[in-house]
Design an enzyme around this catalytic site. Structure first.
Site, PDB file in Angstrom:
ATOM      1  N   ASP A  21     -25.204  -9.865  51.391  1.00  0.00           N
ATOM      2  CA  ASP A  21     -25.008 -11.284  51.100  1.00  0.00           C
ATOM      3  C   ASP A  21     -24.273 -11.936  52.270  1.00  0.00           C
ATOM      4  O   ASP A  21     -23.319 -11.382  52.817  1.00  0.00           O
ATOM      5  CB  ASP A  21     -24.206 -11.454  49.807  1.00  0.00           C
ATOM      6  CG  ASP A  21     -24.294 -12.865  49.253  1.00  0.00           C
ATOM      7  OD1 ASP A  21     -24.906 -13.045  48.189  1.00  0.00           O
ATOM      8  OD2 ASP A  21     -23.759 -13.795  49.895  1.00  0.00           O
ATOM      9  N   ILE A  22     -24.726 -13.120  52.631  1.00  0.00           N
ATOM     10  CA  ILE A  22     -24.149 -13.811  53.796  1.00  0.00           C
ATOM     11  C   ILE A  22     -22.726 -14.319  53.514  1.00  0.00           C
ATOM     12  O   ILE A  22     -21.944 -14.522  54.449  1.00  0.00           O
ATOM     13  CB  ILE A  22     -25.104 -14.955  54.257  1.00  0.00           C
ATOM     14  CG1 ILE A  22     -24.885 -15.299  55.717  1.00  0.00           C
ATOM     15  CG2 ILE A  22     -24.988 -16.176  53.367  1.00  0.00           C
ATOM     16  CD1 ILE A  22     -25.973 -16.178  56.311  1.00  0.00           C
ATOM     17  N   GLY A  57     -25.759 -20.342  37.014  1.00  0.00           N
ATOM     18  CA  GLY A  57     -25.214 -20.489  38.364  1.00  0.00           C
ATOM     19  C   GLY A  57     -26.151 -20.001  39.462  1.00  0.00           C
ATOM     20  O   GLY A  57     -25.719 -19.767  40.588  1.00  0.00           O
ATOM     21  N   GLN A  58     -27.448 -19.862  39.142  1.00  0.00           N
ATOM     22  CA  GLN A  58     -28.392 -19.393  40.159  1.00  0.00           C
ATOM     23  C   GLN A  58     -28.618 -20.473  41.202  1.00  0.00           C
ATOM     24  O   GLN A  58     -28.945 -21.617  40.872  1.00  0.00           O
ATOM     25  CB  GLN A  58     -29.727 -19.020  39.489  1.00  0.00           C
ATOM     26  CG  GLN A  58     -30.750 -18.460  40.482  1.00  0.00           C
ATOM     27  CD  GLN A  58     -32.072 -18.084  39.819  1.00  0.00           C
ATOM     28  OE1 GLN A  58     -32.265 -18.282  38.611  1.00  0.00           O
ATOM     29  NE2 GLN A  58     -32.990 -17.573  40.615  1.00  0.00           N
ATOM     30  N   HIS A  92     -32.822 -12.218  42.107  1.00  0.00           N
ATOM     31  CA  HIS A  92     -32.035 -11.272  42.907  1.00  0.00           C
ATOM     32  C   HIS A  92     -30.961 -10.622  42.052  1.00  0.00           C
ATOM     33  O   HIS A  92     -30.355 -11.253  41.190  1.00  0.00           O
ATOM     34  CB  HIS A  92     -31.415 -11.946  44.138  1.00  0.00           C
ATOM     35  CG  HIS A  92     -30.718 -13.239  43.853  1.00  0.00           C
ATOM     36  ND1 HIS A  92     -31.409 -14.414  43.610  1.00  0.00           N
ATOM     37  CD2 HIS A  92     -29.413 -13.557  43.779  1.00  0.00           C
ATOM     38  CE1 HIS A  92     -30.545 -15.373  43.392  1.00  0.00           C
ATOM     39  NE2 HIS A  92     -29.318 -14.885  43.482  1.00  0.00           N
ATOM     40  N   LEU A  93     -30.753  -9.344  42.342  1.00  0.00           N
ATOM     41  CA  LEU A  93     -29.726  -8.548  41.671  1.00  0.00           C
ATOM     42  C   LEU A  93     -28.565  -8.388  42.647  1.00  0.00           C
ATOM     43  O   LEU A  93     -28.748  -7.847  43.739  1.00  0.00           O
ATOM     44  CB  LEU A  93     -30.318  -7.179  41.301  1.00  0.00           C
ATOM     45  CG  LEU A  93     -29.384  -6.126  40.710  1.00  0.00           C
ATOM     46  CD1 LEU A  93     -28.812  -6.588  39.372  1.00  0.00           C
ATOM     47  CD2 LEU A  93     -30.138  -4.801  40.541  1.00  0.00           C
ATOM     48  N   HIS A  94     -27.383  -8.902  42.253  1.00  0.00           N
ATOM     49  CA  HIS A  94     -26.189  -8.722  43.079  1.00  0.00           C
ATOM     50  C   HIS A  94     -25.597  -7.340  42.798  1.00  0.00           C
ATOM     51  O   HIS A  94     -25.405  -6.975  41.623  1.00  0.00           O
ATOM     52  CB  HIS A  94     -25.110  -9.746  42.721  1.00  0.00           C
ATOM     53  CG  HIS A  94     -25.433 -11.175  43.008  1.00  0.00           C
ATOM     54  ND1 HIS A  94     -24.913 -11.867  44.087  1.00  0.00           N
ATOM     55  CD2 HIS A  94     -26.210 -12.070  42.348  1.00  0.00           C
ATOM     56  CE1 HIS A  94     -25.334 -13.118  44.056  1.00  0.00           C
ATOM     57  NE2 HIS A  94     -26.126 -13.268  43.015  1.00  0.00           N
TER      58      HIS A  94
HETATM   59  P1  AMP Z   1     -27.055 -16.924  43.232  1.00  0.00           P
HETATM   60  O1  AMP Z   1     -25.932 -17.914  43.058  1.00  0.00           O
HETATM   61  O2  AMP Z   1     -27.035 -15.828  42.218  1.00  0.00           O
HETATM   62  O3  AMP Z   1     -28.393 -17.618  43.333  1.00  0.00           O
HETATM   63  O4  AMP Z   1     -26.774 -16.176  44.596  1.00  0.00           O
HETATM   64  C1  AMP Z   1     -27.348 -16.525  45.816  1.00  0.00           C
HETATM   65  C2  AMP Z   1     -26.660 -15.704  46.857  1.00  0.00           C
HETATM   66  O5  AMP Z   1     -27.446 -15.736  48.043  1.00  0.00           O
HETATM   67  C3  AMP Z   1     -25.263 -16.209  47.232  1.00  0.00           C
HETATM   68  O6  AMP Z   1     -24.310 -15.181  47.004  1.00  0.00           O
HETATM   69  C4  AMP Z   1     -25.408 -16.548  48.717  1.00  0.00           C
HETATM   70  O7  AMP Z   1     -24.242 -16.237  49.447  1.00  0.00           O
HETATM   71  C5  AMP Z   1     -26.600 -15.685  49.140  1.00  0.00           C
HETATM   72  N1  AMP Z   1     -27.343 -16.168  50.294  1.00  0.00           N
HETATM   73  C6  AMP Z   1     -27.822 -17.409  50.493  1.00  0.00           C
HETATM   74  N2  AMP Z   1     -28.486 -17.470  51.664  1.00  0.00           N
HETATM   75  C7  AMP Z   1     -28.441 -16.225  52.202  1.00  0.00           C
HETATM   76  C8  AMP Z   1     -28.939 -15.627  53.400  1.00  0.00           C
HETATM   77  N3  AMP Z   1     -29.631 -16.341  54.297  1.00  0.00           N
HETATM   78  N4  AMP Z   1     -28.685 -14.332  53.632  1.00  0.00           N
HETATM   79  C9  AMP Z   1     -27.974 -13.600  52.745  1.00  0.00           C
HETATM   80  N5  AMP Z   1     -27.488 -14.090  51.583  1.00  0.00           N
HETATM   81  C10 AMP Z   1     -27.707 -15.380  51.328  1.00  0.00           C
END
Ligand code: AMP
Length: 115
Positions: free
Chosen positions: A28-29, A91-92, A98-100
């Site tokens: 994650d960035i 909160g998506q 995506h799975l964190h």
């Molecule tokens: P969500 O809130 O569950 O949709 O999570 C989206 C996640 O994507 C967040 O934790 C962001 O930090 C991550 N994210 C967004 N853009 C990027 C990217 N280019 N590379 C890696 N992670 C990203």
């Protein structure tokens, strides 16, 4: 095209930790813990709301992969959190399922009782 499809297509860079023909995993960035990896299907599925019965094996593979990555990154013994946010109330932010995988620190706080 959503940002994760662009990462799958190598149009934008990511720190990839695992890739096969169905699944990609990358850091994650904006990590919320020392380990924060996103595990995504290469097939575009907008959210958990769009899952069908035919996706059950794919989702299962994503969870088993999360366990393997947690082991590789040496957080499995202390524990970790697996999280799928879905839609506005969930909160998506990125409209690609995506799975964190989050760990490497104590993560007790995120979900609390409302009463
Ligand atoms: P969500 O809130 O569950 O949709 O999570 C989206 C996640 O994507 C967040 O934790 C962001 O930090 C991550 N994210 C967004 N853009 C990027 C990217 N280019 N590379 C890696 N992670 C990203």
């Amino acid at each position: 095209m959503d940002i994760f499809c662009k990462i799958i297509n190598k149009e934008i860079p990511a720190e990839v930790v695992y890739e096969d023909k169905e699944i990609l995993a990358f850091r994650d960035i904006h990590p919320v813990a020392p380990v924060h990896v996103l595990i995504i299907p290469k097939k575009h599925i907008e959210s958990a709301n769009e899952l069908s019965d035919g996706d059950a094996q794919l989702i299962g593979k994503m969870v088993v992969l999360a366990k393997k990555i947690a082991q590789d990154l040496q957080i499995s013994e202390k524990g970790y959190k697996l999280l799928i946010r879905t839609g506005k109330d969930g909160g998506q932010e990125v409209p690609h399922l995506h799975l964190h995988l989050i760990g490497g620190a104590e993560l007790y706080e995120e979900i609390r009782p409302i009463n």
